[in-house]
Enzyme design. Structure first.
Site, short mmCIF file in Angstrom:
data_model
loop_
_atom_site.label_atom_id
_atom_site.label_comp_id
_atom_site.label_asym_id
_atom_site.label_seq_id
_atom_site.Cartn_x
_atom_site.Cartn_y
_atom_site.Cartn_z
N GLU A 210 0.82 -1.22 0.00
CA GLU A 210 0.00 0.00 0.00
C GLU A 210 0.85 1.27 0.00
O GLU A 210 0.35 2.36 0.27
CB GLU A 210 -0.95 -0.03 1.20
CG GLU A 210 -1.87 -1.25 1.14
CD GLU A 210 -2.87 -1.31 2.28
OE1 GLU A 210 -2.85 -0.42 3.15
OE2 GLU A 210 -3.69 -2.24 2.29
N GLU A 293 -8.21 0.10 14.51
CA GLU A 293 -9.05 -0.80 13.73
C GLU A 293 -8.72 -2.25 14.06
O GLU A 293 -7.55 -2.59 14.26
CB GLU A 293 -8.78 -0.53 12.24
CG GLU A 293 -9.58 -1.39 11.28
CD GLU A 293 -9.16 -1.13 9.84
OE1 GLU A 293 -9.22 -2.07 9.04
OE2 GLU A 293 -8.76 0.01 9.51
N ASP A 318 -13.56 -3.91 11.02
CA ASP A 318 -13.34 -4.30 9.62
C ASP A 318 -13.61 -5.79 9.48
O ASP A 318 -14.68 -6.20 9.05
CB ASP A 318 -11.91 -3.96 9.19
CG ASP A 318 -11.59 -4.48 7.79
OD1 ASP A 318 -12.54 -4.80 7.03
OD2 ASP A 318 -10.40 -4.59 7.44
N LYS A 343 -15.88 -1.33 2.91
CA LYS A 343 -15.16 -1.85 1.74
C LYS A 343 -16.19 -2.43 0.79
O LYS A 343 -16.85 -3.42 1.13
CB LYS A 343 -14.18 -2.95 2.16
CG LYS A 343 -12.98 -2.47 2.95
CD LYS A 343 -12.16 -3.66 3.44
CE LYS A 343 -10.82 -3.22 4.01
NZ LYS A 343 -10.15 -4.33 4.71
N HIS A 371 -9.88 1.26 0.69
CA HIS A 371 -9.39 0.49 -0.46
C HIS A 371 -9.13 -0.95 -0.02
O HIS A 371 -9.42 -1.31 1.12
CB HIS A 371 -8.07 1.11 -0.95
CG HIS A 371 -6.97 1.04 0.08
ND1 HIS A 371 -5.65 1.22 -0.22
CD2 HIS A 371 -6.98 0.78 1.42
CE1 HIS A 371 -4.90 1.10 0.87
NE2 HIS A 371 -5.71 0.84 1.88
N ARG A 372 -8.53 -1.77 -0.86
CA ARG A 372 -7.97 -3.07 -0.47
C ARG A 372 -6.49 -3.06 -0.82
O ARG A 372 -6.03 -2.23 -1.59
CB ARG A 372 -8.65 -4.22 -1.23
CG ARG A 372 -10.13 -4.42 -1.00
CD ARG A 372 -10.57 -4.51 0.46
NE ARG A 372 -10.04 -5.61 1.25
CZ ARG A 372 -10.76 -6.65 1.67
NH1 ARG A 372 -12.04 -6.75 1.36
NH2 ARG A 372 -10.22 -7.58 2.44
N SER A 373 -5.75 -4.03 -0.28
CA SER A 373 -4.31 -4.02 -0.55
C SER A 373 -4.01 -4.36 -2.01
O SER A 373 -3.01 -3.91 -2.57
CB SER A 373 -3.57 -4.95 0.40
OG SER A 373 -4.23 -6.18 0.48
N LYS A 394 -9.26 5.65 3.88
CA LYS A 394 -7.88 5.17 3.84
C LYS A 394 -7.68 4.47 2.51
O LYS A 394 -8.43 3.58 2.13
CB LYS A 394 -7.55 4.27 5.03
CG LYS A 394 -8.24 2.93 5.12
CD LYS A 394 -7.53 2.06 6.15
CE LYS A 394 -8.02 0.63 6.13
NZ LYS A 394 -7.25 -0.24 7.01
#
Length: 434
Positions: A210, A293, A318, A343, A371-373, A394
């Site tokens: 990321e 988180e 999450d 997400k 986002h996602r990685s 983020k």
């Protein structure tokens, strides 16, 4: 109006893994969407369909999901005559056709790809920007620019170092605008790079999935110390708070937690949820940590509720909530956390993502869009965060184009809104007061 044609294909994400891209055609033109993919995934997420054919992409191909779109979903949507502005009807049509609880028939990656493309086409049909269309779908008249949470130090499943906790983030809450927040974030990032280089050598400044740095440190407090030093060096001590994504499910072992989980297994070093909670409390006392988180495992409900009751900071769910209304309802009931990480690919459609966001907000929670990685150049979540007025996003460090694509889109949106643009700033947890 109606959809003329839909074509899906397999492309590669930012990690070199296959993902789904969808082109949707209406009389207004072609609208393209690509689907992200996570590394540390919650077990309750909607199913991301992979081919599991080890001879292609080590089993990670998505040709089945692509075929479900091209052979089944596309003809049904084109044949339905539904307008692209009818987001909910089209999403519901796909959900009914899939018929499973977790989208395992078509794959959440198939359904989401089409859902995102429909949303983009819907905005064009109405001749409005995407963020305005999503705000309409959500019943929002307001638009708010978020505080970016830059993931500048990586650990956990995102990095090859010994660090157990996955993300250490900086949030420039004292910035005057989103553009100003980007500048502050970038300046701290560059200061952090030089601090890390000085302490650990040049190879410690290689970046993770990321865009954050992954120096080979073991102690989580060391990561916080590095952030503090970089923030001081950049001169923004009064303008930045720190956020963490612990992703504790990744190191949950037999009811306890292993903060050295990347070393050979040794149960004698495991710690209890209470001990882990005390460690977080010490971080909050020593550093400006305002958001944590996934502090505990996704099924360690008791630890979540106890910790959230004892701290005044933002506790983000999450893996706990996986953007799923049923999990969110339980978390609200048990007072397990006070903020939802949103997400879109955890739930798998635009309509359900909006519903999850509204459910969290109606219960007084904050919401952070994420986002996602494994990302693509798609910028949908930038428009989404402005439209849903969540006040925080983020999407990585200010480094790597698939991350900057979102941040740059947010700067464009702010510019487009001109005098109407409002930045969440210190109210990132509750932007509705702005």
């Amino acid at each position: 109006m109606a959809v003329e044609r839909i074509h899906a294909r397999e492309i590669l994400d930012s990690r070199g893994n296959p993902t789904v891209e969808v082109d949707l055609y209406t009389h207004k033109g072609m609208f393209r969407a690509a689907v992200p993919s996570g590394a540390s995934t919650g077990i309750y997420e909607a199913l991301e369909l992979r081919d599991n054919d080890k001879s292609r992409f080590l089993g990670k191909g998505v040709l089945q999901a692509v075929d479900h779109i091209n052979s089944t979903v596309a003809p049904a949507i084109v044949g339905s005559g539904l307008s692209v502005v009818d987001q909910e009807k089209i999403d519901n049509l796909m959900l009914e056709m899939d018929g499973t609880e977790n989208k395992s028939k078509f794959g959440a990656n198939a359904i989401l790809g089409v859902s995102l493309a429909v949303c983009k086409a819907g905005a064009a049909e109405k001749d409005v920007p995407l963020y305005r269309h999503i705000a309409d779908l959500a019943g929002n008249s307001d638009l708010i620019l978020p505080v970016p949470a830059f993931n500048v130090i990586n650990g956990g499943s995102h990095a090859g170092n010994k660090l157990a906790m996955q993300e250490f983030m900086i949030l420039p809450v004292g910035a005057e605008s989103f553009r100003d927040a980007m500048r502050i974030g970038a300046e701290v990032y560059h200061n952090l790079k030089s601090v890390i280089k000085e302490k650990y050598g040049k190879d410690a400044t290689n970046v993770g999935d990321e865009g954050g740095f992954a120096p080979n440190i073991l102690e989580n407090s060391e990561a916080l110390e590095l952030l503090k030093e970089a923030i001081d060096k950049a001169g923004y001590t009064d303008k930045i708070v720190i956020g963490m994504d612990v992703a504790a499910s990744e190191f949950y072992r037999d009811g306890k937690y292993d903060l050295d989980f990347k070393s050979p297994d040794d149960p004698s070093r495991y710690i209890s949820a209470d001990e882990l909670g005390d460690l977080y409390q010490s971080f909050v006392r020593a550093y400006p940590v305002l958001s944590i988180e996934d502090p505990f495992d996704q099924d360690d409900w008791e630890a979540w509720s106890k910790f959230t009751a004892n701290v005044g900071i933002q506790i983000v769910g999450d893996d706990l909530t996986v953007t799923n209304p049923k999990r969110i309802e339980r978390a609200v009931e048990e007072k397990a956390c006070n903020c939802l990480l949103l997400k879109v690919n955890q739930i798998g459609s635009v309509t359900e993502a909006i519903q999850a966001c509204k459910l969290a907000q109606e219960n007084g929670w904050g919401v952070m869009v994420s986002h996602r990685s494994g990302e693509t150049e798609d910028t949908f979540i930038a428009d989404l965060v402005v439209a849903l007025c969540t006040g925080q996003i983020k999407t990585g460090a200010p480094c790597r184009s698939e991350r900057l694509a979102k941040y740059n889109q947010l700067m464009r949106i702010e510019e487009e809104l001109g005098d109407e643009a409002r930045f969440a700033g210190h109210n990132f947890r509750n932007p509705s007061v702005l």
